[in-house]
Each structure stands twice: as C-alpha cells, then as structure tokens.
Design an enzyme around this catalytic site. Structure first.
Site, PDB file in Angstrom:
ATOM      1  N   LEU A 159       0.888  -1.160   0.000  1.00 18.33           N
ATOM      2  CA  LEU A 159       0.000   0.000   0.000  1.00 18.33           C
ATOM      3  C   LEU A 159       0.922   1.203   0.000  1.00 18.33           C
ATOM      4  O   LEU A 159       1.833   1.283   0.835  1.00 18.33           O
ATOM      5  CB  LEU A 159      -0.882   0.023   1.251  1.00 18.33           C
ATOM      6  CG  LEU A 159      -2.168  -0.804   1.253  1.00 18.33           C
ATOM      7  CD1 LEU A 159      -2.826  -0.732   2.630  1.00 18.33           C
ATOM      8  CD2 LEU A 159      -3.129  -0.335   0.175  1.00 18.33           C
ATOM      9  N   ASP A 160       0.729   2.142  -0.913  1.00 18.52           N
ATOM     10  CA  ASP A 160       1.651   3.272  -0.954  1.00 18.52           C
ATOM     11  C   ASP A 160       1.523   4.109   0.320  1.00 18.52           C
ATOM     12  O   ASP A 160       0.588   3.967   1.098  1.00 18.52           O
ATOM     13  CB  ASP A 160       1.463   4.102  -2.226  1.00 18.52           C
ATOM     14  CG  ASP A 160       0.138   4.831  -2.273  1.00 18.52           C
ATOM     15  OD1 ASP A 160      -0.130   5.636  -1.370  1.00 18.52           O
ATOM     16  OD2 ASP A 160      -0.642   4.610  -3.224  1.00 18.52           O
ATOM     17  N   MET A 161       2.479   4.981   0.520  1.00 22.61           N
ATOM     18  CA  MET A 161       2.586   5.721   1.777  1.00 22.61           C
ATOM     19  C   MET A 161       1.329   6.517   2.095  1.00 22.61           C
ATOM     20  O   MET A 161       0.950   6.665   3.259  1.00 22.61           O
ATOM     21  CB  MET A 161       3.805   6.651   1.726  1.00 22.61           C
ATOM     22  CG  MET A 161       4.139   7.319   3.038  1.00 22.61           C
ATOM     23  SD  MET A 161       5.732   8.170   2.948  1.00 22.61           S
ATOM     24  CE  MET A 161       5.896   8.744   4.643  1.00 22.61           C
ATOM     25  N   ASP A 162       0.653   7.022   1.072  1.00 23.94           N
ATOM     26  CA  ASP A 162      -0.516   7.861   1.287  1.00 23.94           C
ATOM     27  C   ASP A 162      -1.820   7.068   1.366  1.00 23.94           C
ATOM     28  O   ASP A 162      -2.885   7.654   1.563  1.00 23.94           O
ATOM     29  CB  ASP A 162      -0.628   8.897   0.165  1.00 23.94           C
ATOM     30  CG  ASP A 162       0.533   9.877   0.181  1.00 23.94           C
ATOM     31  OD1 ASP A 162       1.002  10.204   1.282  1.00 23.94           O
ATOM     32  OD2 ASP A 162       0.975  10.293  -0.896  1.00 23.94           O
ATOM     33  N   SER A 163      -1.739   5.740   1.197  1.00 22.04           N
ATOM     34  CA  SER A 163      -2.945   4.919   1.235  1.00 22.04           C
ATOM     35  C   SER A 163      -3.080   4.227   2.585  1.00 22.04           C
ATOM     36  O   SER A 163      -2.128   4.101   3.350  1.00 22.04           O
ATOM     37  CB  SER A 163      -2.918   3.880   0.110  1.00 22.04           C
ATOM     38  OG  SER A 163      -2.925   4.532  -1.148  1.00 22.04           O
TER      39      SER A 163
END
Length: 242
Positions: free
Chosen positions: A103-107
């Site tokens: 999951l990307d950092m902003d998700s």
C-alpha cells in the site's frame, strides 16, 4: 523429511516455485555445498540449502496478521530514507512477518503480513485473481468519469488495465475492485479519467475484510480466515496448472 527444492525455496519466501526452478537451472542453489539439480529433493532439518550462498530458513510456525495501515507509513520493514515503516506498528507480533504486496505511503487499510512464503508468493503471482476492494474519496466529475473507469484504461506508462467493478457510494466516494497490483494503480486510473484521489482505503482482499479494526493496530487472522484465504488461492492456482 525430504521435499522438492522448489517447494522448500517457496516456503522460505525466497521465490515462487516457478522462479525457484529458474534458480535451480541457473546453478544458484546448493545442497551441502554441491550444486543442486532440477527435481532434486532435500531435508531442511538435516541438509544445508543455500541460494546464492545464503542459507534458506523455513519458519516452523506460520503466522498471519492483518494490519490496518494508516496514512504516512511505507510498506516495508525498514526504509533507507528514514520514513516511518509498518514495522513500527507490529510491536507484540508473535514472529517476524513480511508484508504481502504494498500500500503506498498515502494509502490506508488492510495489509496482510505473514512468514508463510508460499502463501505470499501465491498471492503476489502476476496471474493471480485475488480481488482487492478500495474506497476512494475523489474530486472531479464522477458522473462523467464512471463509464470511463469501468472500461479499459491506458495508464501513463502505456499499460492497459481494467477494474473488475466500479460503484458510486456517494457524490465523492467510489468503490473500486481490482485484481492486479500495479504501482499506485487506482490513483493512476482515476487521474487518467480526470479524478483526483484525496483518500484511498483498502477494505478487503479476497475473503479478508478490514471491518472495524482501528487504524494502526493489527490482529491475527482466525483459523477460518486462513482456511478461506488458502482455498481462494487454490481456486486460482488450478487454472494455471491445467
């Protein structure tokens, strides 16, 4: 007990069975110091098995955890840039586990972690069909974008993808189901149709549901969840083997 080397390499989380066969063909696997051949078996309790000179280690107790990853954490167990990583949220975990996918950092949302290398490799297999459901809060004309989101979309790198399902949950919230795992895929899909994603939460993966697990906390999967996940993987592996 003797088992095929490709199975042992997969169980150690090093590579899928297919990739393990490639490692064997390339002479990168050794048993007790001797180069191993394709189809060879070994006993991990009595033999020393190495890949590229490094001994493989097969976990004796398999652990499966679900983490509700908050925004602001990278999906690694250490980060060379010094950013907060998910290992900081795993205090008290019964064993060292590894993220399955990203999951990307902003998700935010459901992140599976395990020391079961075979299961992790099966879930991340390129031809896997395990569906993941996301809730995306967006800005833009959703009515105009919806038909385009449901059709094949060519991303900025020229790759064409298509969501399994796209549903409106409100004026600014979409439920998007995909089975692929390309880098920032949903954000890029939305950008391609004129939408900006301000929040993205993964709410399910296969039979696993995030439910009301508080952000920043983890729990062990139940026996029933583990069984359902393994069954979902087997159902997808069967077409590959035919």
């Amino acid at each position: 007990m003797n088992e095929r080397l490709q199975k042992l390499i997969s169980a150690a989380g090093i590579a899928s069975r297919r990739r393990a066969e490639e490692l064997l063909r390339a002479g990168r696997v050794r048993v007790n110091g001797a180069v191993a051949g394709l189809g060879q078996s070994a006993d991990p309790d009595t033999d020393t098995i190495t890949v590229d000179g490094r001994p493989i280690r097969i976990p004796t107790e398999k652990v499966y955890l679900m983490l509700h990853k908050p925004r602001g954490y990278v999906t690694t167990l250490s980060d060379e840039k010094g950013r907060p990583d998910v290992s900081l949220l795993l205090r008290g975990a019964p064993a060292r586990v590894y993220p399955v996918g990203r999951l990307d950092m902003d998700s935010e949302g459901l992140l599976l972690l395990t020391n079961d290398g075979a299961l992790a490799n099966a879930l991340m297999h390129p031809s896997g069909e395990i569906k993941k459901v996301y809730h995306a809060t967006v800005r833009g004309d959703t009515a105009l974008a919806l038909p385009r989101l449901r059709a094949p979309i060519t991303l900025d790198d020229g790759c064409t993808v298509q969501a399994d399902a796209v549903d409106a949950l409100g004026d600014d919230t979409l439920q998007i189901t995909i089975h692929e795992g390309r880098n920032r895929q949903i954000r890029r899909m939305c950008a391609a149709v004129g939408l900006h994603v301000s929040r993205l939460v993964r709410v399910s993966e296969g039979p696993l549901l995030l439910g009301d697990l508080p952000a920043g906390t983890w729990r062990a999967l139940t026996e029933n969840e583990i069984s359902e996940l393994q069954s979902a993987i087997k159902a997808q592996e069967s077409p590959r083997d035919t």
